[in-house]
Design an enzyme around this catalytic site. Structure first.
Site, PDB file in Angstrom:
ATOM      1  N   CYS A   1      53.359  10.596  85.098  1.00 41.18           N
ATOM      2  CA  CYS A   1      52.821  11.005  83.794  1.00 41.18           C
ATOM      3  C   CYS A   1      51.633  11.938  83.963  1.00 41.18           C
ATOM      4  O   CYS A   1      51.445  12.873  83.181  1.00 41.18           O
ATOM      5  CB  CYS A   1      52.426   9.778  82.988  1.00 41.18           C
ATOM      6  SG  CYS A   1      51.131   8.767  83.754  1.00 41.18           S
TER       7      CYS A   1
ATOM      8  N   HIS B   1      48.520   5.239  81.542  1.00 39.55           N
ATOM      9  CA  HIS B   1      49.468   6.301  81.186  1.00 39.55           C
ATOM     10  C   HIS B   1      48.700   7.549  80.769  1.00 39.55           C
ATOM     11  O   HIS B   1      47.583   7.459  80.246  1.00 39.55           O
ATOM     12  CB  HIS B   1      50.353   5.812  80.043  1.00 39.55           C
ATOM     13  CG  HIS B   1      51.559   6.649  79.777  1.00 39.55           C
ATOM     14  ND1 HIS B   1      52.303   7.248  80.761  1.00 39.55           N
ATOM     15  CD2 HIS B   1      52.166   7.000  78.593  1.00 39.55           C
ATOM     16  CE1 HIS B   1      53.318   7.905  80.215  1.00 39.55           C
ATOM     17  NE2 HIS B   1      53.253   7.781  78.911  1.00 39.55           N
TER      18      HIS B   1
ATOM     19  N   ASN C   1      54.389  12.555  74.445  1.00 41.35           N
ATOM     20  CA  ASN C   1      54.712  11.619  75.515  1.00 41.35           C
ATOM     21  C   ASN C   1      55.755  12.242  76.449  1.00 41.35           C
ATOM     22  O   ASN C   1      56.268  13.335  76.188  1.00 41.35           O
ATOM     23  CB  ASN C   1      55.225  10.307  74.917  1.00 41.35           C
ATOM     24  CG  ASN C   1      55.102   9.139  75.870  1.00 41.35           C
ATOM     25  OD1 ASN C   1      54.648   9.275  77.006  1.00 41.35           O
ATOM     26  ND2 ASN C   1      55.506   7.961  75.428  1.00 41.35           N
TER      27      ASN C   1
END
EC number: 3.4.22.50
Length: 324
Positions: A137, A270, A290
């Protein structure tokens, strides 16, 4: 009764009625078919059903309590929260620390800018990607910001190579995690980043195959920002472009749509990209990109309420870079 309150009550009641825990077995069979799930044994299937049932109960509770957002059964619903975080996020401490990024203190009160702003409307944000089962991520969020920097400067959208960062950033640890500002530093160390077409994503750690002749973006300088006010992110967003931020993703897994108001803040795990902000039904929100695919959330995006440190969005120093 206030129209907004009435709307939220009706909306919340509708959401709460969407799922029935007693129908978990039939939901599970539909889930297996929709997401093409297969398990190695009946005992594993039973174990996954129990996890699914637990997640369904949480989805129902969230739909009843967080009336500005909606949660659903999705591709992660047979995974425990720990499994999802360990397989589909990836923010973690690097192997070593470097300090190339300049620290900037933003101590002035926020400016009175527009109530709404969204870099997507200006066509400065690339399409939603899917990191898969690779804890990268940090690479996606960092390069997402550089993609937008390039679009702002050159009026052209280009996808950059997360795989190059995974393979060639020897400070962060590829699919096993990394940080945002160290990713910028890695791009500076390498001299630049290639396009995704030249160095495609594989969702695995691999040998470094960097080709400096194919660099399309070079980083001149990177910054980390100390902000006293969460709302100051609005000014930063408008001035420098989309910003990678760190969050606790524990409460967004089952998200479908709306503004998340109740989000855990127990530890950052994240990285996502802040692309805009706005107001809906009196609730100010952030818009975040995302990396779980366009079939998750609001076409790959989600929204959280501003100024309550939702999901720990203010816990880590936001960062950005300046490109050549």
């Amino acid at each position: 009764m206030n129209k907004i309150v009435l709307y939220l009550l009706v909306y919340g009641a509708t959401l709460g009625a969407a799922y029935d825990l007693l129908k978990a077995p039939s939901y599970f069979e539909e889930f297996l078919h929709k997401f093409n799930k297969n398990y190695s044994s009946e005992s594993e299937k039973l174990r996954r059903f129990k996890i699914f049932q637990h997640n369904l109960e949480e989805i129902i509770n969230k739909n009843q309590n967080d009336t500005s957002a909606q949660y659903e059964i999705n591709k992660f619903s047979d995974l425990s929260k720990d499994e999802t975080i360990s397989k589909y996020t990836g923010l973690s401490l690097p192997l070593q620390k470097q300090n190339f990024c300049e620290v900037v203190v933003l101590d002035r009160p926020p400016d009175k800018g527009p109530l709404e702003f969204d870099w997507r409307r200006l066509n400065k944000v690339t399409s939603v990607k899917n990191q898969g089962m690779c804890g990268a991520c940090w690479a996606f969020a960092t390069l997402g910001s550089l993609e937008s920097q390039f679009a702002i400067k050159h009026d052209q959208l280009i996808n950059l190579s997360e795989q190059q960062l995974i393979d060639c950033d020897f400070v962060d640890v590829g699919c096993d995690g990394g940080l945002l500002h160290t990713a910028y530093e890695a791009v500076m160390n390498m001299g630049g980043i290639q396009a995704e077409n030249d160095y495609p994503y594989e969702a695995n750690n691999g040998p470094c195959r960097v080709n400096a002749a194919k660099f399309v973006v070079r980083v001149k300088k990177c910054y980390r920002y100390v902000t006293l006010f969460e709302e100051k992110l609005k000014d930063l967003l408008r001035i420098v472009g989309p910003i990678p931020v760190a969050i606790d993703a524990s409460d967004i897994v089952g998200y479908k749509r709306g503004i998340i108001r109740y989000c855990e803040n127990h530890g950052l795990n994240h990285a996502v990209l802040l692309v805009g902000y706005g107001v809906e039904n009196g609730i100010p929100f952030w818009i975040l990109k995302n990396t779980w695919g366009a079939d998750w959330g609001e076409q790959g995006y989600f929204r959280v309420q501003q100024n309550i440190n939702a999901c720990g969005i203010k816990n880590e120093l936001p960062s950005s870079a300046e490109i050549y």
